[in-house]
Design a protein around this motif. Structure first.
Motif, short mmCIF file in Angstrom:
data_model
loop_
_atom_site.label_atom_id
_atom_site.label_comp_id
_atom_site.label_asym_id
_atom_site.label_seq_id
_atom_site.Cartn_x
_atom_site.Cartn_y
_atom_site.Cartn_z
N MET A 116 0.31 -0.68 -0.58
CA MET A 116 -0.08 -0.18 0.01
C MET A 116 0.66 1.04 -0.10
SD MET A 116 -3.46 -0.70 0.02
CE MET A 116 -4.37 -2.49 0.86
N GLU A 141 -0.35 4.13 2.86
CA GLU A 141 -0.30 3.85 3.99
C GLU A 141 1.57 3.73 4.69
OE1 GLU A 141 -3.10 1.71 3.10
OE2 GLU A 141 -3.98 3.96 2.36
N SER A 142 2.54 3.35 3.00
CA SER A 142 3.80 3.34 3.60
C SER A 142 4.23 4.75 4.16
CB SER A 142 4.51 2.29 2.55
OG SER A 142 5.28 3.60 1.77
N PHE A 143 3.32 5.49 4.52
CA PHE A 143 3.95 7.07 4.08
C PHE A 143 3.66 8.22 5.43
CE2 PHE A 143 5.87 7.14 0.04
CZ PHE A 143 7.13 7.34 0.02
N ASP A 144 3.98 8.31 6.40
CA ASP A 144 3.88 8.43 7.92
C ASP A 144 3.01 10.04 7.19
OD1 ASP A 144 3.21 10.13 9.76
OD2 ASP A 144 4.73 10.10 10.89
#
Lengths: 258, 285
Positions: free
Chosen positions: A98, A101-104
């Motif tokens: 994803m 979703e893999s980044f803050d």
């Protein structure tokens, strides 16, 4: 030639509750062994629940290994923890399924990409410059450094995720369903990007490409492992595996898409 | 007019009030805090100076809220009392927010035995009726504002620990935290730079809503004689001082009561507004 990543007898058992006291155990991966050569692209295919993602999580040590050994560049990383494991992430990176979703969500893409650089002692300014270069390398523009993950499309975000993964020049890049959440045209662009990176880096970059999409693996990988219920049921050249499947499961898998 | 315009316009008007309320209540709360910081310079008279010749004076032009039985100016005492009341409340809320959040994050992140032990301890605190337990703690430690703050902090942190723990558990397995691990960030760095900024929203909203409650409870403890000690000006103890004369000198109770009422209301409304603002789903309704 020595393999850059060697996995032997890798096993994962997920425990629920106490064993012997009504607890259950799920054997997600059973005695998996393979070797990834420098510059090679190895595909792992299998249906959901076949243990593909668990393999990725074990190699990156996001989950503990129940049994077996992982050798990265000749070093045993199976039980490494803390700062010694952090050093390993300089050679080993992963692109997640994803992208957004893999980044803050509260930090810019640039800050996410530069995190590993700053963690390795690079100054804020130098890291910023490097991030811009990485973004250009991955087919984005410099402006993306200041954008938040929700402001960009899935494909753009996955490009940024690849930029983050290659920031430390890893030897092994694990792509765990990296294109599965993207639509077909974007998928193709991402594969193109990965191919470009491989060509540029030559033997310096090996890819472990985990996917459920046989056609994609056939296009992109040098070799393929077919996983079923936590075990490798078949392996070899993707064209051959697809043309002459030996294992009954592989046959079913191929029949289902053709 | 196009029919489809109607709901859009309605929504716009509602969203504007949230922002407006935020500005209004934020300013009011800011004024209260400023007033408590500069209370020394705002007092028209010395709040501790006793002058029996003007004792029990009703509200008038010289003394806006009248004077108490020792002839101290009520307005000055209410103003100087804001320092004690507002400041100790903010300090209290800050203490419980920070400790509660840290304990909750630790429990949620670490799990296992530590989680079980700390959560059972918080269960014990949650099982007591709050103010009664605070009374017991303040009773054991003795009176005084410091002890009242300690007593209230002891019973209030579990709420924050619970919120922080559940938020941490929800965030723990997210991909961006795993990505941060792969970026070579240490656990401490991940918690401070990634986890806490993503879970702090609901905690801050609870803290804002708690300011009013804590102010009341602190004033309550002081009213019962377990908080601020005379002659220190504190709204709760001021009300307590004057309650025997309520029938004859109502203004002495009225002034601190009004101060409590206004500040609790302002902070509660601000908390409500921030909650609405922080939750965009509730905003459109």
């Amino acid at each position: 030639m020595e393999p850059v990543l060697k996995v032997e007898n890798l096993t994962k058992v997920y425990q629920r509750g106490t064993p012997g006291k009504g607890g259950t155990a799920v054997n997600a991966v059973r005695g998996l062994s393979f070797a990834l050569m420098p510059g090679e692209c190895l595909g792992i295919i299998g249906e959901s629940g076949s243990g593909k993602s668990t393999v990725a999580k074990m190699i990156t040590r996001l989950t503990d290994v129940t049994e077996g050994t992982i050798l990265l560049d000749g070093e045993d990383i199976t039980r490494r923890r803390g700062s010694r494991m952090r050093d390993v992430y300089q050679k080993l990176q992963m692109v997640f399924q994803m992208p957004v979703e893999s980044f803050d969500p509260r930090q810019t893409l640039g800050s996410g990409i530069g995190e590993s650089l700053r963690n390795r002692g690079m100054g804020r300014k130098a890291a910023g410059e490097e991030v811009k270069k990485l973004l250009l390398m991955c087919g984005l523009t410099e402006e993306f450094a200041g954008k938040y993950p929700h402001e960009v499309s899935g494909g753009q975000c996955q490009r940024a995720a690849i930029a983050r993964a290659i920031a430390v020049r890893p030897k092994v890049l694990i792509c765990d369903e990296a294109t599965s959440a993207l639509d077909v045209t974007v998928q193709k662009e991402i594969i193109q990007l990965l191919n470009d990176l491989r060509r540029k880096q030559g033997d310096g970059l090996s890819i472990l490409f985990i996917s459920h999409d046989i056609a994609l693996v056939q296009q992109f990988c040098d070799r393929v492992l077919v996983m079923y219920h936590g075990e490798v049921v078949e392996q070899g050249n993707p064209d051959e595996v697809i043309a002459h499947p030996q294992d009954p499961y592989t046959k079913r898998l191929i029949e289902s898409i053709l | 007019m196009n029919r489809s315009d109607i709901p859009v316009r309605k929504q716009k008007i509602r969203r504007d009030t949230t922002k407006l309320r935020l500005i209004v209540f934020g300013t009011l709360a800011g004024l209260l805090i400023l007033c408590s910081i500069f209370s020394k310079y705002l007092c028209p008279y010395d709040p501790y100076l006793q002058d029996l010749s003007i004792a029990k004076a009703p509200p008038g032009s010289a003394h806006l809220f009248g004077t108490d039985r020792y002839g101290r100016d009520m307005l000055s005492r209410v103003i100087i009392g804001s320092r004690t009341s507002i400041f100790s409340t903010l300090l209290l809320v800050a203490i419980i927010t920070v400790t509660g959040t840290l304990i909750g994050v630790l429990c949620g992140w670490h799990g296992k035995k530590l989680d079980t032990i700390l959560m059972r301890i918080s269960d014990i605190f949650l099982a007591f009726p709050g103010l009664v337990f605070a009374l017991a703690v303040a009773g054991v430690l003795g009176g005084g504002l410091h002890n009242a703050i300690i007593a209230l902090a002891a019973i209030s942190w579990p709420k924050y620990a619970r919120i922080a723990r559940s938020q941490t558990l929800a965030q723990k397995e997210t991909t961006y935290l795993q990505a941060a691990v792969l970026s070579g960030s240490s656990t401490g760095k991940i918690i401070i730079r990634h986890l806490i900024p993503n879970i702090i929203g609901p905690i801050l909203v609870t803290a804002m809503l708690d300011i009013g409650t804590m102010m009341m409870e602190l004033a309550g403890l002081s009213f019962l004689g377990l908080g601020a000690k005379p002659p220190m000006a504190e709204w709760g103890s001021m009300m307590s001082d004057s309650r025997s004369m309520m029938a004859t000198l109502p203004w002495i109770t009225f002034a601190p009561g009004l101060a409590i009422f206004i500040s609790v209301m302002v902070f509660n409304l601000l908390g409500d507004t921030i909650r609405d603002y922080a939750d965009p789903k509730a905003r459109g309704r």
